[in-house]
Write an enzyme that holds these catalytic residues in place. Sequence first.
Site, PDB file in Angstrom:
ATOM      1  N   LYS A 115       0.804  -1.214   0.000  1.00 48.63           N
ATOM      2  CA  LYS A 115       0.000   0.000   0.000  1.00 48.63           C
ATOM      3  C   LYS A 115       0.842   1.272   0.000  1.00 48.63           C
ATOM      4  CE  LYS A 115      -3.898  -2.266   0.080  1.00 48.63           C
ATOM      5  NZ  LYS A 115      -3.361  -3.629  -0.058  1.00 48.63           N
ATOM      6  N   GLU A 199      -3.171   6.852   7.490  1.00 47.33           N
ATOM      7  CA  GLU A 199      -3.860   7.803   6.629  1.00 47.33           C
ATOM      8  C   GLU A 199      -4.878   8.576   7.447  1.00 47.33           C
ATOM      9  OE1 GLU A 199      -3.941   5.756   2.191  1.00 47.33           O
ATOM     10  OE2 GLU A 199      -5.653   5.477   3.531  1.00 47.33           O
ATOM     11  N   ARG A 291      -6.804  -7.985  -9.687  1.00 52.11           N
ATOM     12  CA  ARG A 291      -7.514  -9.236  -9.944  1.00 52.11           C
ATOM     13  C   ARG A 291      -8.938  -8.928 -10.387  1.00 52.11           C
ATOM     14  NH1 ARG A 291     -10.941  -8.990  -5.703  1.00 52.11           N
ATOM     15  NH2 ARG A 291     -10.152  -8.198  -3.713  1.00 52.11           N
TER      16      ARG A 291
END
Length: 472
Positions: A115, A199, A291
């Site tokens: 990430k 975050e 995906r």
Amino acid sequence: MIKKLLIANRGEIAVRIIRACAEMGITSVAVYTDADRHGLHVKKADESYSIGPDSLSGYLNVHRMVNMARTAGCDAIHPGYGFLSENPEFARVCADRGIQFVGPDSKVISRMGDKVAAREAMIEAGVPVIPGSEGNLSDVEEAVSLARDIGYPVMLKATNGGGGRGIRRCDDEASLRRNYDRVRSEATKAFGSTEIFMEKAIVNPRHIEAQILADRHGNVIHLYERDCSIQRRHQKLVEIAPSPQLSPEQREYVGELAVRAARAVGYENAGTVEFLMDADDSFYFMEMNTRLQVEHPVTEMITGVDIVQEQIRIAAGEPLRYSQDQISCRGFAIEFRVNAEDPKNDFLPSFGRITRYFAPGGPGVRTDGAIYTGYHIPPHYDSMCAKLIVWALDWESLIPRARRALNDMGVYGVKTTIPYHLEILDSEAFRKGSFDTGYVDAHPELTQYSVRRPTRELAAVIAAAISAHKGL
């Protein structure tokens, strides 16, 4: 073109891929464990092979899966979603062994699965990201200092996380200190890494994601967006395409951002770029799923593009069959995840034997599943047992059609989320197309529905009682 494809998965997604193979003239190969011996994907595939008795390890063993593909004479593997689908080692071993992996390159999977690395790539590409740490946090004191700068609430997240795991909201310094080691522990157990980052928490955002397709010839397009704001504990329950909450200009903007993100990392195959939209209608990159998504059918319904078939063609080296100006968005589609859970009992899983199953039908209705009357839902896997997808020409027509389809659907013997979905459809906020990720928590009354025994089931019970009485 690919001739023979192994599906490294189970359940409804395996059945979905088998159907795509059948239409393309590709031989499909299913794999199964003892728990899945009677699975619908085993029955529908052209060939099927056991990958061992353990319910999970067979689906997670990279080398066993690739060896099985080689033994069966397959030239490609489709990972579906979950299990090995975002495992870069799986994609790398497939390439090393001469098996075409239906998905992006292992390096891209690795980069976007990290990430922090994904955030850095988006910043470099000019895609807006949520304010947060520049990299992984070194210790709790760094986290506390950063939180003071960006302001509470904040989110602690596992760097290699996904699926709603390894993530905690912290509303003040005390909760940040309390959750720091907890998130590190969750990250280690779930993803094998202690790395976490921070975050700024966007309170009750709308969760908007854009579907992209990219080939190895440099072509990248988007297939519009999906609204996945109806969630429980970071797990999606209902998905809609396109979002009824976006304007045409916002729709075009988020699609352009997704294409920019894909180009920035040299993406190939199908992928999803996920964004959070705040109260000021600003979009922020959240993550990229490398995906096929569970909710891909709603995009197929509004665009007419078979995403699974396009995945296979891209993996075979073919260029995209569509340019962006050939992709149009028609109507609205909604997907309900029908889970074997009891919403009245905190969504406790309800595994067991399906005594009766009735699939809905009619205009604009599609069911993706792997269940049938007599099937035992095993307790080893995800509780989702089917997906109901409904399309209509406009939002106002979609609601009654979706209600009719849910009422048509019958899954008996286990408790499901069908009545909960019906309550959502009756919610005024939902009907107005006004909801965010806090919707489920804000509407606890949705679980207060009355349970009614289906007419067919009641008749069966009465008949059994009469029969038993006569036998006395």
